[in-house]
Design an enzyme around this catalytic site. Structure first.
Site, PDB file in Angstrom:
ATOM      1  N   HIS A   1     -12.049   1.278   6.883  1.00 25.60           N
ATOM      2  CA  HIS A   1     -10.920   2.038   7.447  1.00 25.60           C
ATOM      3  C   HIS A   1     -11.117   3.538   7.214  1.00 25.60           C
ATOM      4  O   HIS A   1     -10.913   4.352   8.116  1.00 25.60           O
ATOM      5  CB  HIS A   1      -9.607   1.658   6.744  1.00 25.60           C
ATOM      6  CG  HIS A   1      -9.078   0.290   7.045  1.00 25.60           C
ATOM      7  ND1 HIS A   1      -8.601  -0.543   6.063  1.00 25.60           N
ATOM      8  CD2 HIS A   1      -8.913  -0.376   8.220  1.00 25.60           C
ATOM      9  CE1 HIS A   1      -8.163  -1.663   6.606  1.00 25.60           C
ATOM     10  NE2 HIS A   1      -8.358  -1.597   7.921  1.00 25.60           N
TER      11      HIS A   1
ATOM     12  N   ARG B   1     -15.848  -3.721  14.493  1.00 23.07           N
ATOM     13  CA  ARG B   1     -16.999  -4.220  13.729  1.00 23.07           C
ATOM     14  C   ARG B   1     -17.895  -5.106  14.579  1.00 23.07           C
ATOM     15  O   ARG B   1     -19.016  -5.375  14.207  1.00 23.07           O
ATOM     16  CB  ARG B   1     -16.523  -4.987  12.498  1.00 23.07           C
ATOM     17  CG  ARG B   1     -15.992  -4.097  11.394  1.00 23.07           C
ATOM     18  CD  ARG B   1     -15.162  -4.865  10.416  1.00 23.07           C
ATOM     19  NE  ARG B   1     -14.000  -5.420  11.081  1.00 23.07           N
ATOM     20  CZ  ARG B   1     -12.968  -5.971  10.459  1.00 23.07           C
ATOM     21  NH1 ARG B   1     -12.966  -6.072   9.150  1.00 23.07           N
ATOM     22  NH2 ARG B   1     -11.946  -6.440  11.138  1.00 23.07           N
TER      23      ARG B   1
ATOM     24  N   SER C   1      -9.767  -6.251   5.110  1.00 23.59           N
ATOM     25  CA  SER C   1      -8.768  -6.345   4.041  1.00 23.59           C
ATOM     26  C   SER C   1      -8.626  -7.791   3.590  1.00 23.59           C
ATOM     27  O   SER C   1      -8.562  -8.079   2.383  1.00 23.59           O
ATOM     28  CB  SER C   1      -7.405  -5.836   4.538  1.00 23.59           C
ATOM     29  OG  SER C   1      -7.495  -4.504   4.949  1.00 23.59           O
TER      30      SER C   1
ATOM     31  N   LYS D   1       0.885 -11.096   9.876  1.00 23.47           N
ATOM     32  CA  LYS D   1       0.319 -11.083   8.525  1.00 23.47           C
ATOM     33  C   LYS D   1       1.414 -10.948   7.481  1.00 23.47           C
ATOM     34  O   LYS D   1       2.348 -10.155   7.651  1.00 23.47           O
ATOM     35  CB  LYS D   1      -0.640  -9.888   8.366  1.00 23.47           C
ATOM     36  CG  LYS D   1      -1.872  -9.978   9.245  1.00 23.47           C
ATOM     37  CD  LYS D   1      -2.766  -8.780   9.028  1.00 23.47           C
ATOM     38  CE  LYS D   1      -3.977  -8.801   9.959  1.00 23.47           C
ATOM     39  NZ  LYS D   1      -4.716  -7.532   9.945  1.00 23.47           N
TER      40      LYS D   1
HETATM   41  O1  PNS Z   1      -4.593  -3.647  10.785  1.00 20.27           O
HETATM   42  P1  PNS Z   1      -3.991  -4.585  11.793  1.00 20.27           P
HETATM   43  O2  PNS Z   1      -3.094  -5.598  11.096  1.00 20.27           O
HETATM   44  O3  PNS Z   1      -5.004  -5.241  12.674  1.00 20.27           O
HETATM   45  O4  PNS Z   1      -3.054  -3.681  12.731  1.00 20.27           O
HETATM   46  C1  PNS Z   1      -2.324  -4.254  13.818  1.00 20.27           C
HETATM   47  C2  PNS Z   1      -1.200  -3.292  14.226  1.00 20.27           C
HETATM   48  C3  PNS Z   1      -0.262  -3.041  13.038  1.00 20.27           C
HETATM   49  C4  PNS Z   1      -1.793  -1.986  14.699  1.00 20.27           C
HETATM   50  C5  PNS Z   1      -0.426  -3.983  15.401  1.00 20.27           C
HETATM   51  O5  PNS Z   1       0.087  -5.217  14.947  1.00 20.27           O
HETATM   52  C6  PNS Z   1       0.688  -3.086  15.937  1.00 20.27           C
HETATM   53  O6  PNS Z   1       0.427  -2.216  16.741  1.00 20.27           O
HETATM   54  N1  PNS Z   1       1.926  -3.326  15.449  1.00 20.27           N
HETATM   55  C7  PNS Z   1       3.088  -2.556  15.852  1.00 20.27           C
HETATM   56  C8  PNS Z   1       3.968  -3.371  16.824  1.00 20.27           C
HETATM   57  C9  PNS Z   1       3.380  -3.365  18.225  1.00 20.27           C
HETATM   58  O7  PNS Z   1       3.278  -2.333  18.871  1.00 20.27           O
HETATM   59  N2  PNS Z   1       2.983  -4.565  18.703  1.00 20.27           N
HETATM   60  C10 PNS Z   1       2.433  -4.739  20.025  1.00 20.27           C
HETATM   61  C11 PNS Z   1       0.953  -4.413  20.046  1.00 20.27           C
HETATM   62  S1  PNS Z   1       0.298  -4.497  21.697  1.00 20.27           S
END
Ligand code: PNS
Length: 169
Positions: free
Chosen positions: A21, A101, A138, A45
């Site tokens: 990250h 990745r 993570s 998660k």
């Molecule tokens: O590190 P991660 O868990 O892969 O991040 C995912 C994250 C937090 C970026 C994604 O779940 C997100 O954008 N969440 C905010 C809510 C949202 O906009 N959801 C629709 C995504 S198209």
């Protein structure tokens, strides 16, 4: 003359932040004037660390980055109960930067990138993950630490120590 800052968002759950990250965040800051690291809830998660601690881990690690005058500013902020597209609109950021990745990441990220573009036109810039960090996530780091494996060099040292403490506690 007025100038507009070129601002990008690096979103994620960062539970906890990894060296992969941090590599993507610092490379994003080399491309933009300002990077906002948005710590968001991922409904898929279950959280391990509280958001405040995740932010502290990121801020501490960023403070240790070597000086680079060519790098834009970086700040870390939590966002709850909001879509990423709304976070980016509020921040006046037209783009999110994410690391990839490999093909599994692309399969996971691609629908979100398309959805975000569909919703508001928010663009996603994918940076290829540094090969030396390709095996780091993570969740994998947490699993290795949970069973007593050494995660030194995969996450910042304070994160490693917190993972060790979780196991002991
Ligand atoms: O590190 P991660 O868990 O892969 O991040 C995912 C994250 C937090 C970026 C994604 O779940 C997100 O954008 N969440 C905010 C809510 C949202 O906009 N959801 C629709 C995504 S198209």
């Amino acid at each position: 003359m007025t100038t507009t800052a070129r601002r990008a968002v690096c979103p994620g759950s960062f539970d906890p932040v990894t060296c992969g990250h941090l590599d993507v965040i610092s490379r994003a800051a080399s491309l933009y004037d300002e990077v906002v690291v948005a710590v968001l809830h991922n409904p898929a998660k279950q959280g391990t660390f509280p958001v405040e601690q995740r932010i502290a881990f990121i801020e501490d690690a960023l403070a240790d980055l070597p000086e680079d005058p060519a790098r834009g500013s970086i700040r870390v902020e939590p966002f709850a109960g909001k879509l990423l597209v709304d976070v980016c609109r509020d921040l006046d950021a037209p783009v999110v930067v994410k690391g990839l990745r490999g093909s599994t990441d692309f399969a996971y990220e691609s629908p979100m990138a398309h959805m975000n573009r569909h919703l508001t036109g928010l663009e996603t810039l994918f940076l290829p993950g540094d090969p030396s960090f390709e095996h780091i996530s993570s969740s994998l780091v947490k699993e290795v630490a949970r069973y007593g494996g050494d995660v030194t060099g995969l996450v910042p040292d304070p994160v490693r120590d917190a993972l060790v403490a979780l196991r002991a506690g």
